[in-house]
Design an enzyme around this catalytic site. Sequence first.
Site, PDB file in Angstrom:
ATOM      1  N   VAL A 154       0.847  -1.207   0.000  1.00  0.00           N
ATOM      2  CA  VAL A 154       0.000   0.000   0.000  1.00  0.00           C
ATOM      3  C   VAL A 154       0.876   1.248   0.000  1.00  0.00           C
ATOM      4  CG1 VAL A 154      -1.826   1.240   1.208  1.00  0.00           C
ATOM      5  CG2 VAL A 154      -1.802  -1.259   1.221  1.00  0.00           C
ATOM      6  N   TYR A 155       1.870   1.274   0.860  1.00  0.00           N
ATOM      7  CA  TYR A 155       2.791   2.407   0.920  1.00  0.00           C
ATOM      8  C   TYR A 155       3.510   2.590  -0.414  1.00  0.00           C
ATOM      9  CZ  TYR A 155       6.730   5.295   2.440  1.00  0.00           C
ATOM     10  OH  TYR A 155       7.678   6.285   2.563  1.00  0.00           O
ATOM     11  N   ALA A 156       4.048   1.505  -0.964  1.00  0.00           N
ATOM     12  CA  ALA A 156       4.778   1.597  -2.233  1.00  0.00           C
ATOM     13  C   ALA A 156       3.872   2.133  -3.333  1.00  0.00           C
ATOM     14  CB  ALA A 156       5.347   0.231  -2.615  1.00  0.00           C
ATOM     15  N   SER A 158       1.393   4.157  -3.034  1.00  0.00           N
ATOM     16  CA  SER A 158       1.187   5.599  -2.846  1.00  0.00           C
ATOM     17  C   SER A 158       2.369   6.389  -3.375  1.00  0.00           C
ATOM     18  CB  SER A 158       0.943   5.917  -1.372  1.00  0.00           C
ATOM     19  OG  SER A 158       2.131   5.859  -0.593  1.00  0.00           O
ATOM     20  N   LYS A 159       3.565   5.858  -3.210  1.00  0.00           N
ATOM     21  CA  LYS A 159       4.749   6.579  -3.660  1.00  0.00           C
ATOM     22  C   LYS A 159       4.949   6.449  -5.172  1.00  0.00           C
ATOM     23  CE  LYS A 159       5.756   8.234   0.357  1.00  0.00           C
ATOM     24  NZ  LYS A 159       5.577   9.676   0.620  1.00  0.00           N
TER      25      LYS A 159
END
Length: 244
Positions: A154-156, A158-159
């Site tokens: 999820v974090y990746a 977003s980036k």
Amino acid sequence: MTFFGKLQGQVAAVTGAASGIGLASATALAAAGARVVLIDRDEAALARACASIGEAALPLVLDLLDAAQCKTLLQRVLALAGGLDILHANAGLYIGGDLVDAEPDAIDRMLTLNVNVVMKNVHNVLPHFIAQGRGDIIVTSSLAAHFPTPWEPVYAASKWAVDCFVQTVRRQVFKHGIRVGAISPGPVITSLLADWPAEKLAEAKANGSLVEAAEVAEVVLFMLTRPRGMTIRDVVMMPTNFDL
């Protein structure tokens, strides 16, 4: 390399500025001569951060996840500092681990701050930068934007979205004298690492494969102090010992 006085007379705003990369960036910008508006929702931490920097630091308590507050960023920065030349859109959240274990509300909150808020902050300041014919926008991305990191999908994601945003917006606004770039560090010693898988964090610490927030801030200053005819669009920085 010294940046002393390189940003004299400029005004910068940094989101998520009460700690971590945001605080390091605000501290470095002030040391380079800028007046810096530190933006964060944590009033007490923001007060401590501004006290540590000194007279060049101006606190702005703002909850960027509140849509009504978020859209007042430029208006309130101008009221505090009288201008704006640099925006470091740094505020962000982290979710690691298996997607199946993530809470939907936490996913919504992270994507809102990491993606939507960045877009809204940039949208907010662009008319001001266009009118003055100059401006710098730096977005805190991540090494995860350049590699499908399996322990943080999820974090990746977003980036990856943020990096696409930086590259496309840059092409729309360079004709107005506006530079847009992203800084993509590997794992940085901040509170965000608290959500890393315990074994991954222990391994990184043991191997010396973490970056200091001040090292990221130094690269931000490098990006901002290039001649106006040069844009540093992407910087990927990581510890020499880091191995995905």
